[in-house]
Design a protein around this motif. Structure first.
Motif, PDB file in Angstrom:
ATOM      1  N   PHE A 185     -13.303  14.564  -6.002  1.00  0.00           N
ATOM      2  CA  PHE A 185     -12.368  14.505  -6.666  1.00  0.00           C
ATOM      3  C   PHE A 185     -12.566  15.706  -7.818  1.00  0.00           C
ATOM      4  N   GLU A 221      -1.287  18.993  -7.005  1.00  0.00           N
ATOM      5  CA  GLU A 221      -2.619  18.133  -6.251  1.00  0.00           C
ATOM      6  C   GLU A 221      -2.980  18.441  -5.774  1.00  0.00           C
ATOM      7  N   GLY A 222      -4.483  18.138  -4.100  1.00  0.00           N
ATOM      8  CA  GLY A 222      -4.570  18.684  -3.291  1.00  0.00           C
ATOM      9  C   GLY A 222      -5.487  19.752  -3.289  1.00  0.00           C
ATOM     10  N   SER A 223      -6.018  20.024  -2.138  1.00  0.00           N
ATOM     11  CA  SER A 223      -7.462  20.726  -1.636  1.00  0.00           C
ATOM     12  C   SER A 223      -7.461  21.950  -2.444  1.00  0.00           C
ATOM     13  N   GLU A 282     -15.206  11.279  -1.147  1.00  0.00           N
ATOM     14  CA  GLU A 282     -14.941  12.564  -1.172  1.00  0.00           C
ATOM     15  C   GLU A 282     -14.824  13.323  -2.946  1.00  0.00           C
ATOM     16  N   ASP A 330     -13.122  18.796  -2.756  1.00  0.00           N
ATOM     17  CA  ASP A 330     -12.305  18.251  -1.926  1.00  0.00           C
ATOM     18  C   ASP A 330     -10.446  18.495  -2.143  1.00  0.00           C
ATOM     19  N   ARG A 331     -10.483  17.984  -3.257  1.00  0.00           N
ATOM     20  CA  ARG A 331      -9.045  17.710  -3.977  1.00  0.00           C
ATOM     21  C   ARG A 331      -9.146  17.485  -4.931  1.00  0.00           C
TER      22      ARG A 331
END
Ligand SMILES: Nc1ncnc2c1ncn2[C@@H]1O[C@H](COP(=O)(O)OP(=O)(O)OP(=O)(O)O)[C@@H](O)[C@H]1O
Ligand SMILES: [Mg+2]
Length: 307
Positions: free
Chosen positions: A33, A216-218, A31, A203-204
């Motif tokens: 991040f 927190e999140g996309s 990912e 992505d996140r």
């Protein structure tokens, strides 16, 4: 998917000042991040703990399932680290910078030579390989720092503010290189205070402020959760917009007043502008745009990301 980084209540203090205040983070393999936050949020302090170059003051941290304090060398061998400030050796050549790093990791000379060729090609620096580092442009130095951090084929690449100080074209070249790495399966951990960089690369992400995680999140889910679809930006004929919010109160879902403009959060920017006109207001400028992570940050903290 396996979790490469896990932090629980991770804390960093300097004297009685708390720079990182008990954060929980998980980063999965493959990912991209991000840590998004303004100056002083605690991003670099977090990255240094993850890079196994600065010990945590409290909480738990594991990288590749290892403890970065007791297994620092093993962690560093599997990481690429691009600190906020380039720390290249400016007195030696571009390729020598890669060689020195390769030897630091104990790689055989033949491997170093092969990877140097690949990495200079990747960083678009093959033509400058015999040049000293000092006269290179900021964008070239940043690409060289990234190339150097890849000499050990890292599973995770840490990028602390990868494009700060670069012009738009240099930023796009760098973003393109980072996309390629991600496609090759490298896990990217990025800090930035640029919302467009976070939207492009991550992505996140977590939004950090004063050492804490506030969301927190996309990128998309953060915008959907914490902002409206559109924003109407207004400049009015007033000295201080901070006191002018009342003029447009009730139009849209929410109004944010900044010193130089008003932001009206709404799903229908054009309709909101009609409502502004219907109140007899004649803005000097009016722009309808989509919500961004900057709006998310403003909503969550009442402050802007870049002052
Ligand atoms: N070695 C240190 N000694 C004392 N205070 C420190 C030290 N390193 C960082 N700090 C403080 O910790 C806070 C967080 O700093 P940090 O560098 O982690 O923020 P940042 O989010 O990376 O900011 P920037 O966007 O400016 O790079 C700041 O208030 C900073 O002054
Ligand atoms: Mg920093």
């Amino acid at each position: 998917m396996s979790i490469l980084l896990r932090a629980r209540g991770l804390t960093k203090t300097f004297g009685d000042f708390t720079a990182v205040d008990g954060i929980d983070v998980e980063v999965r393999q493959g990912e991209s991040f991000g840590f998004l936050g303004p100056n002083g949020a605690g991003k670099s302090s977090t990255m240094k703990m993850v890079a196994a170059t600065s010990p945590p003051s409290g909480g738990e941290l594991s990288i590749f399932g290892l403890d970065p304090v007791t297994d620092g060398a093993a962690v560093r061998a599997r990481l690429g680290n691009c600190p906020q400030q380039d720390n290249l050796d400016e007195e030696i050549t571009v390729e020598e910078n890669l060689h020195v790093y390769g030897r630091y990791f104990g790689l055989p000379r033949s491997v170093i030579r092969e990877r140097t060729d690949e990495l200079l090609d990747f960083a678009q620096l093959s033509e400058r390989r015999k040049d000293k580092v000092e006269p290179l442009s900021g964008g070239m130095k940043r690409r060289l720092t990234i190339a150097r951090s890849l000499i050990n084929n890292p599973e995770i690449l840490l990028l602390d503010e990868p494009t700060t100080g670069l012009d738009p074209q240099a930023r796009h070249v760098l973003w393109d290189r980072l996309f390629r790495l991600k496609r090759q399966g490298v896990t990217l951990i990025i800090t930035t205070h640029y919302m467009d960089e976070a939207e492009q690369l991550c992505d996140r992400l977590v939004v950090m402020d004063h050492g804490r995680i506030v969301a927190e999140g996309s990128p998309r889910s953060l915008i959907e959760t914490h902002s409206s679809r559109e924003v109407l930006e207004l400049r009015l004929e007033v000295d201080d917009h901070l006191a002018a919010g009342d003029l447009v109160a009730g139009i849209g879902e929410r109004v944010e007043a900044l010193p130089d403009r008003l932001l009206l959060y709404t799903d229908h920017g054009d309709g909101a502008l009609e409502a502004v006109h219907a109140r007899g207001l004649r803005p000097i400028s009016a722009i309808v745009r989509r919500s961004t992570l900057e709006d998310v940050f403003l909503h969550l903290t009442g402050r802007t990301l870049v002052d």
